[in-house]
Design an enzyme around this catalytic site. Structure first.
Site, short mmCIF file in Angstrom:
data_model
loop_
_atom_site.label_atom_id
_atom_site.label_comp_id
_atom_site.label_asym_id
_atom_site.label_seq_id
_atom_site.Cartn_x
_atom_site.Cartn_y
_atom_site.Cartn_z
CD GLU A 40 -2.72 1.19 2.54
OE1 GLU A 40 -3.74 1.89 2.53
OE2 GLU A 40 -2.35 0.52 3.53
CE LYS A 113 -7.60 1.50 3.50
NZ LYS A 113 -6.30 1.86 4.09
CB CYS A 150 -4.66 -1.44 4.14
SG CYS A 150 -3.74 -1.52 5.72
#
Length: 286
Positions: A40, A113, A150
């Protein structure tokens, strides 16, 4: 599929970070890696430890300089590459975005995300708007990639929706580490919980999982590495160390999911008519 992973310790020198990534991408391609996954926000330091408006200067458009750079790497090596970028969508509107580059250098797709944390040392809500592209796999020459980022990795709903949309592989670029103030026992519980929940996504959906984390100490936060690849029964196919840079190629049998889903037909046995509560924040007792 031969999957290359790069677990790297980044510095404030963004160009050096990218140069080292390029060297490692070439090395993995020489080892026949077909898919290469980066961690990331791999171009620089993990900047979300503080709230600083000047950091927005690091954001870039998609397409932009990084998609051009890594697109050239994909074209040069003939590998599909999963990148993770700080996207400038518009003035005052930014996302934490994974971009998949096809082996000819073109953009196969992107994922913004969805789950944005706001914890000490992880002040991501200051920087990132939650994604609005949904949980849609990205079609590539290697298959359908369920790319998440993540904090998404803690949510079984995200993995399930990617699986239901036809993902053949779950991929998580990640930046996570210890709170240095926690005890060693607590640090280890958190690291193992992080890996366990993702191996659970593999089991529950009958899909391989690839997770690539950063490593090394950045402004007092020790990132715990432990990048790993799990098979569709949650079996560990590879696990990186907690304290070293790694570039590795892991071979995954992409046909195995078919057999595992025949043995364990979890999708068949879902009671979808009784799951309406999943769309609620909380179900109050009556």
């Amino acid at each position: 599929m031969k999957i290359g992973i790069i677990q790297q310790h980044n510095t404030a020198d963004r160009e050096d970070n990218k140069t080292r990534l390029a060297e490692k991408i070439r090395k993995l391609a020489q080892q026949s890696a077909e898919l290469i996954v980066l961690q990331e926000l791999h171009n620089g330091l993990y900047f979300c430890q503080t709230e600083d408006v000047s950091v927005f200067d690091q954001a870039e458009t998609i397409p932009g300089p990084s998609t051009e750079f890594f697109g050239q790497m994909a074209k040069e090596t003939g590998a599909v590459i999963v990148t993770s970028l700080f996207e400038r969508r518009a003035t005052g509107l930014y996302h934490n975005t994974a971009v998949v580059l096809e082996k000819d250098g073109t953009i196969a797709g992107k994922y913004r995300k969805m789950h944005i944390p706001d914890d000490p040392g992880y002040y991501e809500k200051f920087y990132f708007t939650p994604g609005d592209l949904g949980f849609q796999p990205i079609d590539t020459s290697l298959g359908r990639l369920g790319v998440l980022v993540c904090w998404d990795q803690w949510y079984p709903e995200a993995a399930r929706l990617m699986a239901l949309a036809g993902a053949e592989l779950l991929v998580y670029p990640t930046a996570i580490g210890y709170d240095p103030n926690d005890t060693k026992d607590e640090q280890e519980r958190q690291r193992m919980a992080w890996q366990t929940v993702q191996r659970g996504h593999a089991v529950a959906n009958g899909l391989p999982v690839v997770t690539v984390n950063r490593v090394g100490n950045e402004d007092g936060v020790p990132f715990w590495g432990t990048s790993f690849v799990a098979g569709p029964q949650g079996e560990l196919l590879y696990e990186a160390p907690t304290d070293k840079e790694v570039e590795a190629v892991v071979e995954v049998d992409m046909q195995r999911s078919e057999q595992v889903r025949r043995w364990w037909p979890f999708l068949r046995d879902r009671r979808i008519e009784n799951y309406e509560g999943l769309t609620k924040r909380f179900i109050d007792e009556r």
